[in-house]
Design an enzyme around this catalytic site. Sequence first.
Site, short mmCIF file in Angstrom:
data_model
loop_
_atom_site.label_atom_id
_atom_site.label_comp_id
_atom_site.label_asym_id
_atom_site.label_seq_id
_atom_site.Cartn_x
_atom_site.Cartn_y
_atom_site.Cartn_z
N SER A 218 2.60 -3.95 2.06
CA SER A 218 2.50 -3.00 0.95
C SER A 218 1.26 -3.35 0.13
O SER A 218 1.15 -4.47 -0.37
CB SER A 218 3.74 -3.08 0.06
N ALA A 221 -1.26 1.05 -4.56
CA ALA A 221 -1.80 2.41 -4.50
C ALA A 221 -2.53 2.69 -3.20
O ALA A 221 -2.75 3.85 -2.84
CB ALA A 221 -2.74 2.64 -5.68
N GLY A 223 -1.32 2.10 -0.30
CA GLY A 223 -0.34 2.42 0.73
C GLY A 223 0.07 1.24 1.57
O GLY A 223 0.22 0.12 1.08
N GLY A 249 9.20 -0.58 -2.91
CA GLY A 249 9.07 -1.32 -1.66
C GLY A 249 10.34 -1.26 -0.83
O GLY A 249 10.28 -1.23 0.41
N ASP A 250 11.49 -1.22 -1.50
CA ASP A 250 12.77 -1.11 -0.79
C ASP A 250 12.90 0.25 -0.12
O ASP A 250 13.43 0.36 0.99
CB ASP A 250 13.92 -1.33 -1.76
#
Length: 306
Positions: A218, A221, A223, A249-250
């Site tokens: 991750s 911004a 991506g 993130g989850d």
Amino acid sequence: MILTVTLNTALDITYRVRSLRPHASHRVSEVVERPGGKGVNVARVLAALGHEVTLTGFAGGPTGEVLREALASTPGPVVDALLPVSGATRRTIAVVDELTGDTTQLNEPGPQITPAEWGTFLDRYDALVRGASAVALCGSLPPGVPVGAYANLVRTARSAGVPVLLDTSGEPLRRGVAARPDVIKPNADELAELTGSHEPLRATQDARRRGAGAVVASLGAQGLLALTPEGRWRAVPPVPEHGNPTGAGDAAVAGLLSGLLDQLPWPDRLIRAVALSAATVRSPAAGDFDRAAYEKLLAQVSVTAA
């Protein structure tokens, strides 16, 4: 059934204030409470996507009871297999500044887990993983849980022939990677801590050499950057998102697992993961996602070879 493991569950509390200022009193315009912890957020998103999910981990004390009651009243096919413990489940506090859209996060450490409680959990996990189509191991370790816990859980899943995704940090991630999980999903800081490299592409290559089948990093911004046995891709949202990042993130983890079970090619898994992550940032409540935004973003996320 997808099994999500949250060893350090939490009650997520989100406060919204007009403007967050240090050393000042604030009037809270809205308070939202909901079950939290990384694997709980993953389970919620997967259930919303139509998957059958069982979540396990620990819950204890008055906060644990609130968490269980909230899970029982949550719509969707989520089955609560949380293990009762003597310690108190933690709370996480997110303070959202409505003026800037920024969020300040406060995370409690979690309950002290006894050796007997950990042994009971291992027995429960061994039984659950045998009926799972995929496993997500998510989040921090509460006090008392061995630092090599995730490595142990990865090996159990692999011996049962069940794909396993690991999303944690620090020494638990370092040891877990050596057990050869199918996918890891660190953020940029976690990846740099694992490999010693702040160059994402080099760091993902190093993480794969350490044992991960695929690495999906991750990058905020920017991506997701994915290095897999099938290729290397970068997936980015159409515009940077501003809002509450709790659970973003989850949601990406949920997208990756959903894509795995739907047998999507890697680029399409990444599109789903980025769209869900961005739609979660747009949601006012921690760990939820904006369904309309998600459906729109699916056609707007770009994926290129990295």
